[in-house]
Design an enzyme around this catalytic site. Structure first.
Site, mmCIF file in Angstrom:
data_model
loop_
_atom_site.group_PDB
_atom_site.id
_atom_site.type_symbol
_atom_site.label_atom_id
_atom_site.label_comp_id
_atom_site.label_asym_id
_atom_site.label_seq_id
_atom_site.Cartn_x
_atom_site.Cartn_y
_atom_site.Cartn_z
ATOM 1 N N LYS A 91 -12.286 -1.147 7.612
ATOM 2 C CA LYS A 91 -11.584 -2.181 8.515
ATOM 3 C C LYS A 91 -12.142 -1.730 10.200
ATOM 4 C CE LYS A 91 -8.434 -1.951 5.020
ATOM 5 N NZ LYS A 91 -8.537 -3.376 4.585
ATOM 6 N N ASP A 141 -1.305 6.978 6.107
ATOM 7 C CA ASP A 141 -2.486 6.356 5.896
ATOM 8 C C ASP A 141 -2.586 5.292 6.882
ATOM 9 O OD1 ASP A 141 -3.925 4.109 5.000
ATOM 10 O OD2 ASP A 141 -2.697 3.690 3.126
ATOM 11 N N TRP A 178 0.745 -1.378 0.040
ATOM 12 C CA TRP A 178 -0.185 0.145 0.061
ATOM 13 C C TRP A 178 0.812 1.238 -0.221
ATOM 14 C CZ3 TRP A 178 -4.267 -1.237 -2.043
ATOM 15 C CH2 TRP A 178 -4.821 -2.322 -1.628
HETATM 16 C C1 LIG Z 1 -3.307 0.444 4.567
HETATM 17 C C2 LIG Z 1 -3.948 0.380 3.292
HETATM 18 N N1 LIG Z 1 -4.024 1.396 2.463
HETATM 19 C C3 LIG Z 1 -4.794 1.481 1.461
HETATM 20 C C4 LIG Z 1 -5.582 0.465 1.201
HETATM 21 C C5 LIG Z 1 -6.435 0.659 0.076
HETATM 22 O O1 LIG Z 1 -7.813 0.825 0.353
HETATM 23 P P1 LIG Z 1 -9.028 0.946 -0.731
HETATM 24 O O2 LIG Z 1 -9.176 -0.435 -1.359
HETATM 25 O O3 LIG Z 1 -10.126 1.693 -0.075
HETATM 26 O O4 LIG Z 1 -8.487 1.852 -1.859
HETATM 27 C C6 LIG Z 1 -5.800 -0.482 2.116
HETATM 28 C C7 LIG Z 1 -6.683 -1.752 1.791
HETATM 29 O O5 LIG Z 1 -6.699 -2.846 2.460
HETATM 30 C C8 LIG Z 1 -4.981 -0.475 3.156
HETATM 31 O O6 LIG Z 1 -4.883 -1.685 3.921
#
Ligand SMILES: Cc1ncc(COP(=O)(O)O)c(C=O)c1O
Length: 359
Positions: A195, A171, A104
């Site tokens: 989550k 994030d 991520w």
């Molecule tokens: C730490 C983290 N950042 C970003 C995301 C991406 O989120 P989204 O699918 O809502 O774009 C996730 C998804 O699991 C995540 O765990």
């Protein structure tokens, strides 16, 4: 929803029963209006109250109320915030720093690179992201530093945050509201809701207003944090159902003792989980012990050939969603706020039974 399922999914993930009940009721008959929540106008005063209340509840839970921060419920997932952060905060000739601790973070870094110069300040890619880099030297010329507090896929988590005067963007998708931190250290926090903050369809953004004042470049409205603040998170039609689920989840969180109570429970669940991973002869964990995530416990079978037997046993006991991310393999028990300790106890018992019969 009373079921015999134990939901360890990494997201969308387990929600408290009362949230599911109330959300279901609102879809059928919202506030006894005879109308469904998802067929009324988002400008209806009842919905405006909900989104405003959810926004202030988010600030209160983070202890950021009256501290110059705004909370927004936007759309596009955390992935859109990867883009929006850079669009807003990366100046024409500036540089942004990223700490790369997993897929991520890596995505966040790549998306930002469309907007300007990026430096990877530190990375744990050399060891398949199984640790959090320490003693990081942060260049002094950055527009902002971006970190991912919890690495959902690899099961690592920042315990200490970089000390810096540079604006810190985080994030917190997979550990927001799970532990008490001094959130004033962050200039911008974002998190997808699915989550610890509701279900998919909205992302929470908490931003220090002052950070946005220095932005000079023109930004299209939908990408512009200032515009969203000015329009009180109603620049365009919000995802009403997802906002409502976040509202219910944040109320549940507060009524359950707030972030402090969550942290206590989460620590107990993680302790139980990791003690078993370490004790059991058939499994191992590969995340560096001091960096282990309290939200996502990753573990592997020492002998992959036993996977079918373990998976069958889990299925029989109603254990859902413990497969590791498709890129990481193994197992991952996501033990977010709404996960009761009894489900973790059951998973531990299944691991013990498995060892006794297949070890
Ligand atoms: C730490 C983290 N950042 C970003 C995301 C991406 O989120 P989204 O699918 O809502 O774009 C996730 C998804 O699991 C995540 O765990």
């Amino acid at each position: 929803m009373e079921t015999n399922r134990h939901n360890f999914s990494s997201g969308p993930s387990i929600l408290p029963d009362e949230v599911l009940q109330k959300a279901a009721q609102a879809v059928l008959n919202f506030n006894d209006s005879g109308l469904s929540l998802i067929e009324i106008s988002h400008r209806d005063p009842a919905f405006v109250d909900i989104i405003n209340s959810a926004r202030s509840q988010a600030l209160e839970l983070l202890n950021l109320q009256d501290k110059g921060y705004s909370a927004l419920f936007l759309q596009g997932g955390a992935s859109l915030e990867f883009v929006r952060v850079a669009y807003n905060l990366l100046s024409k000739n500036g540089t942004a720093g990223y700490i790369n601790t997993g897929s991520w973070s890596n995505n966040a870094l790549n998306e930002a690179s469309y907007f300007g110069k990026i430096v990877e300040v530190a990375s744990s890619k050399d060891k398949k992201y199984n640790y959090i880099p320490k003693n990081i030297e942060i260049p002094s010329n950055l527009d902002y530093l971006h970190i991912t507090s919890n690495n959902t896929i690899y099961g690592t988590q920042f315990k200490e945050f970089p000390q810096t005067d540079i604006p810190l963007v985080c994030d917190m998708s997979s550990d927001i509201f799970s532990r008490v931190l001094d959130f004033t250290k962050f200039d911008l926090i974002y998190a997808c809701a699915q989550k610890n903050a509701g279900t998919s369809g909205v992302n929470l953004v908490v931003v220090k207003n002052e950070l946005l004042e220095r932005i000079k470049k023109p930004i299209p409205n939908i990408m512009n944090y200032r515009k969203h603040i000015e329009r009180e998170s109603m620049y365009n039609t919000p995802s009403v159902f997802s906002v409502y689920v976040s509202y219910l989840t944040l109320n549940w969180l507060k009524d359950s003792g707030g972030v402090e109570a969550m942290e206590r429970k989460n620590r107990a669940k993680a302790h139980l989980m990791y003690s078993e991973i370490d004790r059991n002869n058939l499994f191992f964990g590969n995340a560096s012990v001091e960096d282990r995530s309290v939200m996502n416990a990753t573990f592997f079978l020492k002998d992959e050939k036993l996977a079918t037997q373990f998976n069958t046993l889990c299925l029989k006991e109603g254990i859902y969603g413990i497969n590791g991310h498709r890129t990481a393999g193994g197992y991952r028990a996501s033990i977010y706020n709404a996960m009761p300790i009894t489900s973790v106890q059951l998973l531990v018992q299944v691991m013990q039974y498995f060892e006794a019969h297949f070890g």
